[in-house]
Design a protein around this motif. Structure first.
Motif, mmCIF file in Angstrom:
data_model
loop_
_atom_site.group_PDB
_atom_site.id
_atom_site.type_symbol
_atom_site.label_atom_id
_atom_site.label_comp_id
_atom_site.label_asym_id
_atom_site.label_seq_id
_atom_site.Cartn_x
_atom_site.Cartn_y
_atom_site.Cartn_z
ATOM 1 N N MET A 167 -42.157 21.167 8.764
ATOM 2 C CA MET A 167 -41.892 22.171 7.738
ATOM 3 C C MET A 167 -42.431 23.550 8.131
ATOM 4 O O MET A 167 -41.921 24.579 7.691
ATOM 5 C CB MET A 167 -42.490 21.732 6.400
ATOM 6 C CG MET A 167 -41.780 20.544 5.766
ATOM 7 S SD MET A 167 -40.038 20.866 5.375
ATOM 8 C CE MET A 167 -39.219 19.987 6.716
ATOM 9 N N ALA A 168 -43.456 23.585 8.987
ATOM 10 C CA ALA A 168 -43.931 24.868 9.516
ATOM 11 C C ALA A 168 -42.839 25.483 10.382
ATOM 12 O O ALA A 168 -42.599 26.702 10.339
ATOM 13 C CB ALA A 168 -45.208 24.675 10.323
ATOM 14 N N PHE A 169 -42.159 24.649 11.153
ATOM 15 C CA PHE A 169 -41.033 25.112 11.960
ATOM 16 C C PHE A 169 -39.918 25.662 11.067
ATOM 17 O O PHE A 169 -39.354 26.724 11.343
ATOM 18 C CB PHE A 169 -40.494 23.961 12.814
ATOM 19 C CG PHE A 169 -39.191 24.270 13.501
ATOM 20 C CD1 PHE A 169 -39.166 25.058 14.634
ATOM 21 C CD2 PHE A 169 -37.996 23.768 13.004
ATOM 22 C CE1 PHE A 169 -37.962 25.367 15.276
ATOM 23 C CE2 PHE A 169 -36.789 24.063 13.630
ATOM 24 C CZ PHE A 169 -36.767 24.862 14.768
ATOM 25 N N LEU A 170 -39.616 24.945 9.988
ATOM 26 C CA LEU A 170 -38.573 25.402 9.074
ATOM 27 C C LEU A 170 -38.940 26.750 8.456
ATOM 28 O O LEU A 170 -38.104 27.656 8.371
ATOM 29 C CB LEU A 170 -38.351 24.370 7.969
ATOM 30 C CG LEU A 170 -37.336 24.761 6.880
ATOM 31 C CD1 LEU A 170 -35.960 25.005 7.492
ATOM 32 C CD2 LEU A 170 -37.278 23.698 5.799
ATOM 33 N N GLY A 171 -40.183 26.902 8.027
ATOM 34 C CA GLY A 171 -40.635 28.155 7.428
ATOM 35 C C GLY A 171 -40.537 29.317 8.404
ATOM 36 O O GLY A 171 -40.109 30.423 8.045
ATOM 37 N N MET A 172 -40.914 29.078 9.654
ATOM 38 C CA MET A 172 -40.831 30.120 10.676
ATOM 39 C C MET A 172 -39.374 30.448 10.990
ATOM 40 O O MET A 172 -39.006 31.630 11.144
ATOM 41 C CB MET A 172 -41.559 29.675 11.949
ATOM 42 C CG MET A 172 -41.389 30.648 13.112
ATOM 43 S SD MET A 172 -42.330 30.203 14.588
ATOM 44 C CE MET A 172 -43.856 31.095 14.269
ATOM 45 N N LEU A 173 -38.527 29.432 11.084
ATOM 46 C CA LEU A 173 -37.115 29.627 11.382
ATOM 47 C C LEU A 173 -36.428 30.483 10.314
ATOM 48 O O LEU A 173 -35.745 31.467 10.625
ATOM 49 C CB LEU A 173 -36.410 28.271 11.493
ATOM 50 C CG LEU A 173 -34.881 28.307 11.575
ATOM 51 C CD1 LEU A 173 -34.440 28.945 12.881
ATOM 52 C CD2 LEU A 173 -34.301 26.902 11.425
ATOM 53 N N LEU A 174 -36.603 30.110 9.049
ATOM 54 C CA LEU A 174 -35.953 30.840 7.967
ATOM 55 C C LEU A 174 -36.497 32.262 7.829
ATOM 56 O O LEU A 174 -35.757 33.199 7.530
ATOM 57 C CB LEU A 174 -36.108 30.080 6.649
ATOM 58 C CG LEU A 174 -35.406 28.717 6.579
ATOM 59 C CD1 LEU A 174 -35.688 28.035 5.246
ATOM 60 C CD2 LEU A 174 -33.903 28.868 6.781
ATOM 61 N N THR A 175 -37.792 32.419 8.066
ATOM 62 C CA THR A 175 -38.392 33.761 8.013
ATOM 63 C C THR A 175 -37.821 34.641 9.123
ATOM 64 O O THR A 175 -37.519 35.821 8.905
ATOM 65 C CB THR A 175 -39.926 33.674 8.132
ATOM 66 O OG1 THR A 175 -40.446 32.891 7.049
ATOM 67 C CG2 THR A 175 -40.553 35.060 8.087
ATOM 68 N N ALA A 176 -37.653 34.066 10.311
ATOM 69 C CA ALA A 176 -37.090 34.819 11.430
ATOM 70 C C ALA A 176 -35.628 35.165 11.192
ATOM 71 O O ALA A 176 -35.169 36.244 11.556
ATOM 72 C CB ALA A 176 -37.231 34.012 12.722
ATOM 73 N N LEU A 177 -34.893 34.259 10.568
ATOM 74 C CA LEU A 177 -33.466 34.467 10.330
ATOM 75 C C LEU A 177 -33.210 35.531 9.263
ATOM 76 O O LEU A 177 -32.389 36.436 9.448
ATOM 77 C CB LEU A 177 -32.813 33.142 9.923
ATOM 78 C CG LEU A 177 -31.331 33.190 9.549
ATOM 79 C CD1 LEU A 177 -30.487 33.669 10.732
ATOM 80 C CD2 LEU A 177 -30.856 31.814 9.074
ATOM 81 N N TYR A 178 -33.920 35.429 8.144
ATOM 82 C CA TYR A 178 -33.649 36.316 7.010
ATOM 83 C C TYR A 178 -34.524 37.569 6.968
ATOM 84 O O TYR A 178 -34.247 38.493 6.209
ATOM 85 C CB TYR A 178 -33.795 35.527 5.702
ATOM 86 C CG TYR A 178 -32.703 34.486 5.525
ATOM 87 C CD1 TYR A 178 -31.402 34.856 5.217
ATOM 88 C CD2 TYR A 178 -32.978 33.131 5.674
ATOM 89 C CE1 TYR A 178 -30.401 33.904 5.051
ATOM 90 C CE2 TYR A 178 -31.981 32.177 5.518
ATOM 91 C CZ TYR A 178 -30.695 32.568 5.203
ATOM 92 O OH TYR A 178 -29.709 31.616 5.049
ATOM 93 N N GLU A 179 -35.590 37.577 7.750
ATOM 94 C CA GLU A 179 -36.472 38.741 7.889
ATOM 95 C C GLU A 179 -36.930 39.324 6.550
ATOM 96 O O GLU A 179 -36.709 40.504 6.250
ATOM 97 C CB GLU A 179 -35.773 39.827 8.724
ATOM 98 C CG GLU A 179 -35.440 39.371 10.130
ATOM 99 C CD GLU A 179 -34.818 40.463 10.977
ATOM 100 O OE1 GLU A 179 -34.408 41.511 10.408
ATOM 101 O OE2 GLU A 179 -34.739 40.299 12.208
ATOM 102 N N PRO A 180 -37.598 38.524 5.733
ATOM 103 C CA PRO A 180 -38.115 39.027 4.452
ATOM 104 C C PRO A 180 -39.436 39.762 4.651
ATOM 105 O O PRO A 180 -39.950 39.854 5.778
ATOM 106 C CB PRO A 180 -38.356 37.738 3.668
ATOM 107 C CG PRO A 180 -38.808 36.781 4.737
ATOM 108 C CD PRO A 180 -37.971 37.117 5.951
ATOM 109 N N ASP A 181 -39.989 40.287 3.573
ATOM 110 C CA ASP A 181 -41.341 40.842 3.623
ATOM 111 C C ASP A 181 -42.319 39.702 3.901
ATOM 112 O O ASP A 181 -42.203 38.608 3.332
ATOM 113 C CB ASP A 181 -41.700 41.511 2.295
ATOM 114 C CG ASP A 181 -40.881 42.772 2.050
ATOM 115 O OD1 ASP A 181 -40.429 43.387 3.037
ATOM 116 O OD2 ASP A 181 -40.682 43.126 0.869
ATOM 117 N N VAL A 182 -43.270 39.952 4.778
ATOM 118 C CA VAL A 182 -44.260 38.934 5.144
ATOM 119 C C VAL A 182 -45.652 39.435 4.780
ATOM 120 O O VAL A 182 -46.048 40.542 5.163
ATOM 121 C CB VAL A 182 -44.194 38.610 6.652
ATOM 122 C CG1 VAL A 182 -45.303 37.637 7.039
ATOM 123 C CG2 VAL A 182 -42.829 38.043 7.024
#
Length: 283
Positions: free
Chosen positions: A47-62
């Motif tokens: 799930m850490a991989f999923l979180g990183m993947l989606l964050t990289a794809l959609y580029e939200p505020d971090v």
């Protein structure tokens, strides 16, 4: 069944490893803030991989923070959080709860039943937020359980039951990237299920438990055949990933997909060889 989608740390630069850990710690933080210590216990690499993947794809505020925690009390850790890591935390809890419920019904595992009870209220809350995904996960695990109870010899079908669950989890919303995310999750889910079966092969044989590799071809499946099946799953995962317009942390994600997932495989394979468990065939 989780914990196979992790990076090959030896191949990451120091900066990349620190970046990956910031997302892993970010998922842990999201679990703690939303679900407390019991939620943190469900933390896994997948799930850490999923979180990183989606964050990289959609580029939200971090949100970027330096935080001390029980696991690292001496020094502050870099922690990154986003709406997609919070989504991954929700899916983490939902998958953990339904898996505990499934393990209790199938094998009457008391510890899993107790942990499932602790997650019950949290899982219900998430199910109300994501009713479609909750339904797919629950029905998928039932379908998987039925296949295992019938000693299904079709490796592709039984692995596909878990693949369908991961496919639903990987799709955050219905948009132009949904199909590639779904396909990526589907084949990665099949890999996770079969990797788990490969690791448990000897134990399942001794306990006369279901294992797709034992059910197929009367258990006479070769080491090479197992590798080729796993390689096929990850090849399809990689193809789907490369169609996504990911730029941020792309090298870390590629490390996980093309190298990291094989670290555990090599470890398991070497362990089997050392103990004399693997010859040309599983005999």
């Amino acid at each position: 069944m989780f914990g196979y989608v992790l990076p090959c740390q030896d191949e990451l630069k120091v900066r990349e490893l620190r970046e990956y850990r910031s997302y892993y710690c970010g998922l842990c933080r999201c679990l703690k803030e939303s679900y407390g210590f019991m939620g943190q216990l469900s933390l896994n690499y997948d799930m850490a991989f999923l979180g990183m993947l989606l964050t990289a794809l959609y580029e939200p505020d971090v949100l970027v923070q330096d935080i001390r925690c029980i696991a690292h009390p001496a020094h502050k850790q870099l922690v990154k959080q986003s709406v997609y890591l919070k989504y991954a935390a929700d899916m983490n809890i939902l998958l953990s709860y339904f898996k505990c419920e499934d393990d209790w019904h199938d094998e009457h595992k008391v510890l899993k039943a107790l942990y499932g009870r602790m997650l019950l209220f949290k899982a219900r809350k998430i199910s109300m937020k994501y009713p479609e995904k909750a339904g797919i996960i629950k029905s998928g695990l039932i379908k998987l359980s039925d296949a295992e109870k019938s000693n299904c010899a079709d490796i592709d079908y039984v692995a596909g039951c878990f693949g369908e669950i991961c496919a639903a989890v990987f799709v955050y919303c219905s948009d132009e990237w949904a199909e590639d995310l779904r396909r990526m999750g589907y084949f990665l889910g099949k890999f996770i299920y079969l990797m788990d079966a490969y690791e448990d092969l000897e134990e399942d044989r001794k306990k006369h438990c279901y294992n797709p590799f034992l059910a197929a071809d009367s258990g006479n499946i070769t080491q090479e055949r197992v590798y080729q099946i796993l390689l096929m799953m990850m090849s399809e995962t990689g193809r789907a990933f490369e169609r996504l317009p990911v730029v941020q942390n792309v090298e870390i994600l590629r490390n996980i997909i093309y190298s990291g997932v094989w670290c555990r495989y090599e470890c398991v394979k070497n362990k089997k060889a050392i103990h004399g468990k693997i010859g040309e065939k599983y005999e």
